[in-house]
Design an enzyme around this catalytic site. Structure first.
Site, PDB file in Angstrom:
ATOM      1  CB  SER A  18      14.879  22.582  -8.440  1.00  0.00           C
ATOM      2  OG  SER A  18      13.682  21.864  -8.458  1.00  0.00           O
TER       3      SER A  18
ATOM      4  CG  ASP B 199      -0.196  -0.033   2.525  1.00  0.00           C
ATOM      5  OD1 ASP B 199       1.058  -0.042   2.505  1.00  0.00           O
ATOM      6  OD2 ASP B 199      -0.843  -0.040   3.588  1.00  0.00           O
ATOM      7  N   GLY B 200       2.176   1.130  -0.062  1.00  0.00           N
ATOM      8  CA  GLY B 200       3.051   2.297  -0.165  1.00  0.00           C
ATOM      9  C   GLY B 200       3.652   2.744   1.158  1.00  0.00           C
ATOM     10  CD  GLU B 201       0.618   2.387   5.799  1.00  0.00           C
ATOM     11  OE1 GLU B 201       0.963   1.481   6.580  1.00  0.00           O
ATOM     12  OE2 GLU B 201      -0.470   2.993   5.875  1.00  0.00           O
TER      13      GLU B 201
ATOM     14  CG  ASP C 105      19.838  34.081  -5.762  1.00  0.00           C
ATOM     15  OD1 ASP C 105      20.239  34.327  -4.627  1.00  0.00           O
ATOM     16  OD2 ASP C 105      19.426  32.949  -6.116  1.00  0.00           O
TER      17      ASP C 105
ATOM     18  NE  ARG D  13      11.800  31.431  -7.108  1.00  0.00           N
ATOM     19  CZ  ARG D  13      12.111  30.444  -7.946  1.00  0.00           C
ATOM     20  NH1 ARG D  13      11.178  29.890  -8.690  1.00  0.00           N
ATOM     21  NH2 ARG D  13      13.352  30.004  -8.027  1.00  0.00           N
TER      22      ARG D  13
ATOM     23  CE  LYS E 243      16.597  32.630  -8.441  1.00  0.00           C
ATOM     24  NZ  LYS E 243      16.832  31.183  -8.352  1.00  0.00           N
TER      25      LYS E 243
HETATM   26  C1  R5P Z   1      16.664  29.363  -5.007  1.00  0.00           C
HETATM   27  O1  R5P Z   1      16.777  30.512  -4.639  1.00  0.00           O
HETATM   28  C2  R5P Z   1      17.781  28.362  -4.996  1.00  0.00           C
HETATM   29  O2  R5P Z   1      18.941  28.883  -4.473  1.00  0.00           O
HETATM   30  C3  R5P Z   1      18.038  27.819  -6.384  1.00  0.00           C
HETATM   31  O3  R5P Z   1      18.572  28.852  -7.186  1.00  0.00           O
HETATM   32  C4  R5P Z   1      16.789  27.303  -6.996  1.00  0.00           C
HETATM   33  O4  R5P Z   1      16.150  26.431  -6.123  1.00  0.00           O
HETATM   34  C5  R5P Z   1      17.097  26.604  -8.295  1.00  0.00           C
HETATM   35  O5  R5P Z   1      15.903  26.164  -8.855  1.00  0.00           O
HETATM   36  P1  R5P Z   1      15.804  25.843 -10.394  1.00  0.00           P
HETATM   37  O6  R5P Z   1      16.895  24.891 -10.747  1.00  0.00           O
HETATM   38  O7  R5P Z   1      14.429  25.249 -10.545  1.00  0.00           O
HETATM   39  O8  R5P Z   1      15.909  27.136 -11.132  1.00  0.00           O
END
Ligand code: R5P
Length: 293
Positions: free
Chosen positions: A221, A34-36, A167, A192, A190
């Site tokens: 990410s 069940d995923g647990e 950033d 957002r 940067k």
């Molecule tokens: C955000 O401020 C983090 O320091 C990374 O710059 C951010 O999480 C990178 O995310 P992604 O690769 O989606 O641009």
């Protein structure tokens, strides 16, 4: 001290055990139909100072956090004297405040859950925002893997490279890298949009013409930040562009997009085991645990 080898960081935990000389304790685990999650610590922890090494990176970071909580509970029930959670990538660290009305502070919820499970202390690596740790219900520390990442590039012959943070908030990371590399450092800007998640990157007064530039970030990410940075760096005449991150989540086709954008190599750590985890956190974590013992 005993090192409990969490299923998400088994190799890293074994390296830490080898470097520190602290005995390692294996963990049996499985996922029910069940995923647990199920975990069982396969060794005595009675009266021991215990470090559970378990990263909580995607995929399935929620399951990894639950495994960690279950291991902490099992360690406590097994008579451990003290339980330190060593969590190289701490999931939910980016939700460290309420950005919009109606949100919670996810990272604090995670910390309280771990406390309730039996964790006494936490060690993580390059948490997105260190002030978040002040609100944890136990002593918590964030180590920096940036010098290790920079050293990787020194070994490859790129000392004196330009260390860039994507950033301003991450400028301290670029500064740490510069201390090892010995070249110059700078940052992009940067912005957002909190609703759409869209970002806009700009470079004010950045001169990288003919330079070898290494973009240092805590997390990659989707890769959008690095792809955007690489585009700006190419426009500004950078000769070589590399990137280094502590936590290379590399969601979806991030790795391909970054390489397609002209980045020559992506270097990450084993906080997220995978194709770019070329630098091990074992020396950093070992030093910390030895100092604690
Ligand atoms: C955000 O401020 C983090 O320091 C990374 O710059 C951010 O999480 C990178 O995310 P992604 O690769 O989606 O641009």
């Amino acid at each position: 001290m005993k090192i409990v080898c969490g299923p998400a960081s088994k190799e890293l935990a074994e390296r830490v055990s080898a470097l520190t000389g602290f005995g390692s304790v294996p963990v049996a685990f499985k996922t029910f139909p069940d995923g647990e999650s199920y975990v069982r610590i396969e060794g005595s922890l009675k009266g021991e100072n215990v470090a559970i090494v378990q990263t909580a990176c995607p995929p399935a970071q929620d399951g990894k956090l639950f495994q960690l909580a279950f291991m902490a509970d099992a360690a406590r029930r097994g008579g451990a004297e003290k339980v330190t959670a060593v969590v190289p990538y701490l999931a939910y660290a980016r939700q460290d405040k309420t950005f919009l009305v109606g949100e919670g502070v996810s990272v604090e919820t995670v910390a309280r859950m771990l406390k309730a499970a039996g964790v006494d202390e936490l060690v993580t690596v390059n948490i997105h925002s260190e002030p978040a740790l002040e609100h944890f219900p136990f002593p918590a520390k964030s180590l920096s893997a940036v010098p290790l990442l920079a050293e990787y590039f020194v070994q490859k012959g790129y000392s004196a490279a330009f260390a860039l943070s994507p950033d301003k908030g991450a400028m301290s990371i670029a500064r740490q890298a510069r201390q090892v590399l010995g070249g110059d450092a700078g940052h992009l800007d940067k912005e957002r949009d909190r609703y759409t998640g869209q970002t806009v990157q700009t470079a004010k007064g950045l001169n990288v013409k003919g330079e070898t530039v290494i973009v240092f970030d805590d997390i990659i990410s989707t890769g959008g930040t690095i792809v955007g940075a690489a585009k700006i760096l190419r426009e500004k005449g950078a000769k070589h562009v590399f990137c280094a991150c502590v936590h290379g989540l590399l969601i979806g086709d991030a790795e391909k997009r970054i390489l397609d954008a002209g980045v020559e190599e992506i270097v990450g750590t084993d906080s997220v085991p995978g194709s770019v985890s070329k630098v091990s956190l074992a020396p950093l974590l070992s030093q910390e645990l030895k100092a604690q013992e």
